[in-house]
Design a protein around this motif. Structure first.
Motif, mmCIF file in Angstrom:
data_model
loop_
_atom_site.group_PDB
_atom_site.id
_atom_site.type_symbol
_atom_site.label_atom_id
_atom_site.label_comp_id
_atom_site.label_asym_id
_atom_site.label_seq_id
_atom_site.Cartn_x
_atom_site.Cartn_y
_atom_site.Cartn_z
ATOM 1 N N TYR A 150 0.820 -1.206 0.000
ATOM 2 C CA TYR A 150 0.000 0.000 0.000
ATOM 3 C C TYR A 150 0.859 1.263 0.000
ATOM 4 N N ARG A 151 2.111 1.147 0.386
ATOM 5 C CA ARG A 151 3.010 2.303 0.386
ATOM 6 C C ARG A 151 4.455 1.835 0.271
ATOM 7 N N GLU A 152 5.219 2.494 -0.573
ATOM 8 C CA GLU A 152 6.642 2.228 -0.734
ATOM 9 C C GLU A 152 7.316 3.517 -1.173
ATOM 10 N N GLY A 153 8.567 3.675 -0.782
ATOM 11 C CA GLY A 153 9.327 4.799 -1.313
ATOM 12 C C GLY A 153 9.821 4.493 -2.709
ATOM 13 N N PHE A 154 10.369 3.305 -2.859
ATOM 14 C CA PHE A 154 10.826 2.868 -4.171
ATOM 15 C C PHE A 154 10.518 1.392 -4.407
ATOM 16 N N GLY A 155 10.848 0.537 -3.469
ATOM 17 C CA GLY A 155 10.668 -0.894 -3.673
ATOM 18 C C GLY A 155 11.947 -1.531 -4.163
ATOM 19 N N SER A 156 13.058 -1.299 -3.437
ATOM 20 C CA SER A 156 14.360 -1.822 -3.849
ATOM 21 C C SER A 156 14.368 -3.338 -3.976
ATOM 22 N N VAL A 157 13.534 -4.016 -3.188
ATOM 23 C CA VAL A 157 13.495 -5.466 -3.239
ATOM 24 C C VAL A 157 13.042 -5.949 -4.616
ATOM 25 N N ILE A 158 12.247 -5.152 -5.314
ATOM 26 C CA ILE A 158 11.831 -5.513 -6.677
ATOM 27 C C ILE A 158 13.033 -5.480 -7.612
ATOM 28 N N LEU A 159 13.925 -4.509 -7.428
ATOM 29 C CA LEU A 159 15.142 -4.448 -8.239
ATOM 30 C C LEU A 159 16.023 -5.657 -7.982
ATOM 31 N N GLU A 160 16.110 -6.071 -6.718
ATOM 32 C CA GLU A 160 16.926 -7.239 -6.383
ATOM 33 C C GLU A 160 16.364 -8.493 -7.032
ATOM 34 N N ALA A 161 15.043 -8.637 -6.998
ATOM 35 C CA ALA A 161 14.403 -9.761 -7.667
ATOM 36 C C ALA A 161 14.624 -9.674 -9.170
ATOM 37 N N ALA A 162 14.519 -8.469 -9.705
ATOM 38 C CA ALA A 162 14.726 -8.268 -11.137
ATOM 39 C C ALA A 162 16.130 -8.678 -11.557
ATOM 40 N N ALA A 163 17.120 -8.328 -10.738
ATOM 41 C CA ALA A 163 18.503 -8.702 -11.047
ATOM 42 C C ALA A 163 18.693 -10.213 -11.053
ATOM 43 N N CYS A 164 17.802 -10.920 -10.345
ATOM 44 C CA CYS A 164 17.818 -12.384 -10.342
ATOM 45 C C CYS A 164 17.027 -12.960 -11.516
ATOM 46 N N GLY A 165 16.507 -12.080 -12.380
ATOM 47 C CA GLY A 165 15.768 -12.525 -13.553
ATOM 48 C C GLY A 165 14.324 -12.887 -13.281
ATOM 49 N N ILE A 166 13.727 -12.228 -12.268
ATOM 50 C CA ILE A 166 12.353 -12.551 -11.877
ATOM 51 C C ILE A 166 11.425 -11.379 -12.189
ATOM 52 N N PRO A 167 10.321 -11.608 -12.908
ATOM 53 C CA PRO A 167 9.330 -10.548 -13.117
ATOM 54 C C PRO A 167 8.526 -10.327 -11.845
ATOM 55 N N SER A 168 7.945 -9.148 -11.721
ATOM 56 C CA SER A 168 7.200 -8.815 -10.507
ATOM 57 C C SER A 168 5.734 -8.550 -10.789
ATOM 58 N N ARG A 189 0.136 -0.656 -8.130
ATOM 59 C CA ARG A 189 0.331 0.547 -8.924
ATOM 60 C C ARG A 189 0.290 1.764 -7.996
ATOM 61 N N ILE A 190 1.375 1.934 -7.242
ATOM 62 C CA ILE A 190 1.499 3.051 -6.310
ATOM 63 C C ILE A 190 2.815 3.769 -6.589
ATOM 64 N N TYR A 191 2.938 5.006 -6.050
ATOM 65 C CA TYR A 191 4.192 5.720 -6.283
ATOM 66 C C TYR A 191 5.336 4.913 -5.675
ATOM 67 N N GLY A 192 6.475 4.985 -6.315
ATOM 68 C CA GLY A 192 7.616 4.168 -5.893
ATOM 69 C C GLY A 192 7.683 2.895 -6.707
ATOM 70 N N LEU A 193 6.643 2.076 -6.620
ATOM 71 C CA LEU A 193 6.645 0.811 -7.353
ATOM 72 C C LEU A 193 6.455 1.034 -8.851
ATOM 73 N N THR A 194 5.815 2.122 -9.233
ATOM 74 C CA THR A 194 5.681 2.406 -10.664
ATOM 75 C C THR A 194 7.022 2.801 -11.275
ATOM 76 N N ASP A 195 8.005 3.145 -10.435
ATOM 77 C CA ASP A 195 9.362 3.392 -10.911
ATOM 78 C C ASP A 195 10.182 2.101 -10.927
ATOM 79 N N ALA A 196 9.910 1.215 -9.990
ATOM 80 C CA ALA A 196 10.668 -0.037 -9.893
ATOM 81 C C ALA A 196 10.257 -1.045 -10.963
ATOM 82 N N VAL A 197 8.987 -0.985 -11.399
ATOM 83 C CA VAL A 197 8.471 -1.922 -12.405
ATOM 84 C C VAL A 197 8.110 -1.154 -13.668
ATOM 85 N N ALA A 198 8.644 -1.595 -14.802
ATOM 86 C CA ALA A 198 8.213 -1.072 -16.095
ATOM 87 C C ALA A 198 7.010 -1.918 -16.520
#
Length: 392
Positions: free
Chosen positions: A288-306, A310-319
């Motif tokens: 419900y709230r995130e500043g950015f969602g760095s954990v999504i980037l870490e998962a992404a670097a492991c080759g995992i889609p998320s 659709r909240i501020y922060g996560l809309t930057d972490a996920v294309a």
């Protein structure tokens, strides 16, 4: 201790040492090559300083929760510390540390005061509580000489809410605090096989991962409802829930997932998130709230889609529709639909995972974020050197 008299002296302040370790370590390591760095937080940060030459740790009891007497004591201690040490810059992160640090630094006349916003607690609050917490953020922004946000969408949100003026807040690089460590977070077939054996997840099973604090704001109860509907029709689908139960909601989660209990893997707090990411196929963060969602980037670097809110922060972490799928916060059916899409389409899942990894490593590398912050520090701490380099 001669190093602390030979270099420009700076301090980084957080409520708990975990924030220093997780978010600021690569920055502190780079800063220590140029500045004398003091880390300040509640107890437990000594080991970080031991691992980072040229730094030191000072303990100040800063509580997460509102505690008037303890907060006043921490404010006084920070004020005395700042007057004694005469730091050229103090940099705070996390809400409580930000308020106490900016106030103490302002009163003790620290010339450069930096705070980075990493998400707002008051977003999910109502009434007086929301107003009070929002006012605290406004005060932090007013007392700071420089204000940062860890995502472009969070910057826009803070401006629209009147917390800070447009000309006073910036985002370094493309956002996130420290980027992603590609050496630590990466696909690893051997770790995947080992972790799946430990977790008793078959190789041909599809594993969804939630990794974070078990709180209502993280949306884990919504995920449990969605998976309960999905698991019954997909017996080869598994859900890993990894993280500390901070609000005592684990039993409620288990009750929601009782119908598919054999497909759930519960893990408490871990120091090796990359191992669970290596074992996963889909990452879910229905927050419900995130500043950015760095954990999504870490998962992404492991080759995992998320699959994320659709909240501020996560809309930057996920294309969206490129590295993952988004749904409205609190929408269980939206979570269910997005998960179904990726569970049913192996090709799409792999395609998005590859795109997520590429984006994480190019746009959000730890090297890029550290370079951006070091350039930021040099601009505000060494204006003459910056001017000289710009004139060459």
């Amino acid at each position: 201790m001669t190093i602390f008299s030979e270099k420009i002296s700076v301090a980084v302040v957080a409520t708990v040492p975990l924030s220093l370790r997780v978010f600021m370590r690569p920055h502190i390591e780079a800063m220590a090559s140029r500045y004398a760095v003091t880390m300040i937080s509640s107890a437990g940060g000594d080991t970080i300083a031991e691992q980072l030459p040229g730094t030191r740790f000072l303990e100040v009891d800063i509580r997460r929760e509102i505690s008037p007497l303890a907060d006043l004591n921490a404010l006084v201690r920070l004020f005395i510390l700042f007057r004694r040490e005469k730091f050229a810059l103090v940099h705070s992160l996390t809400p409580k540390a930000g308020l106490l640090t900016m106030l103490a630094a302002f009163l003790s006349r620290v010339p450069v005061r930096v705070h980075i916003f990493t998400g707002q607690v008051w977003v999910t609050r109502h009434g007086l509580g929301r107003s009070l917490l929002k006012t605290m953020d406004r005060l932090i922004a007013m007392l700071a000489t420089h204000v940062l946000a860890d995502s472009p969408s969070q910057r826009r949100f803070l401006i629209s809410e009147g917390v800070v003026g447009e000309d006073r807040i910036q985002v370094l690089a493309e956002g996130s605090i420290c980027g992603v460590d590609s050496e630590r977070f990466r696909p690893d077939a051997a770790i995947r096989q080992r972790m799946r054996k430990i977790l008793q997840i078959p190789e041909d099973g599809v594993a969804i991962l939630f990794l974070g604090r078990l709180t209502r704001d993280k949306g884990v109860l919504d995920l449990a409802q969605a998976f309960a509907k999905l698991g019954g029709t997909h017996p080869n689908l598994y859900l890993m829930i990894v993280g500390p139960d901070e609000e005592g909601i684990l039993q409620q989660i288990k009750a929601q997932l009782e119908s598919c209990a054999g497909q759930i893997r519960y893990v408490g707090m871990t120091g090796s998130p990359e191992e669970y990411m290596a074992a996963a196929d889909i990452f879910s963060l229905p927050s419900y709230r995130e500043g950015f969602g760095s954990v999504i980037l870490e998962a992404a670097a492991c080759g995992i889609p998320s699959v994320a809110s659709r909240i501020y922060g996560l809309t930057d972490a996920v294309a969206e529709d490129e590295t993952g799928l988004l749904h409205e916060a609190g929408n269980v059916e939206g979570i269910l639909t997005a998960l179904q899409t990726l569970v049913a389409d192996d090709r799409l899942r792999l395609q998005m995972g590859a795109a997520a990894r590429k984006r994480a490593l190019t746009t959000f590398s730890v090297q890029r974020l550290v370079a951006a912050q070091m350039a930021f520090y040099q601009t505000i701490l060494e204006p003459s050197a910056n001017a000289n380099s710009g004139g060459q």
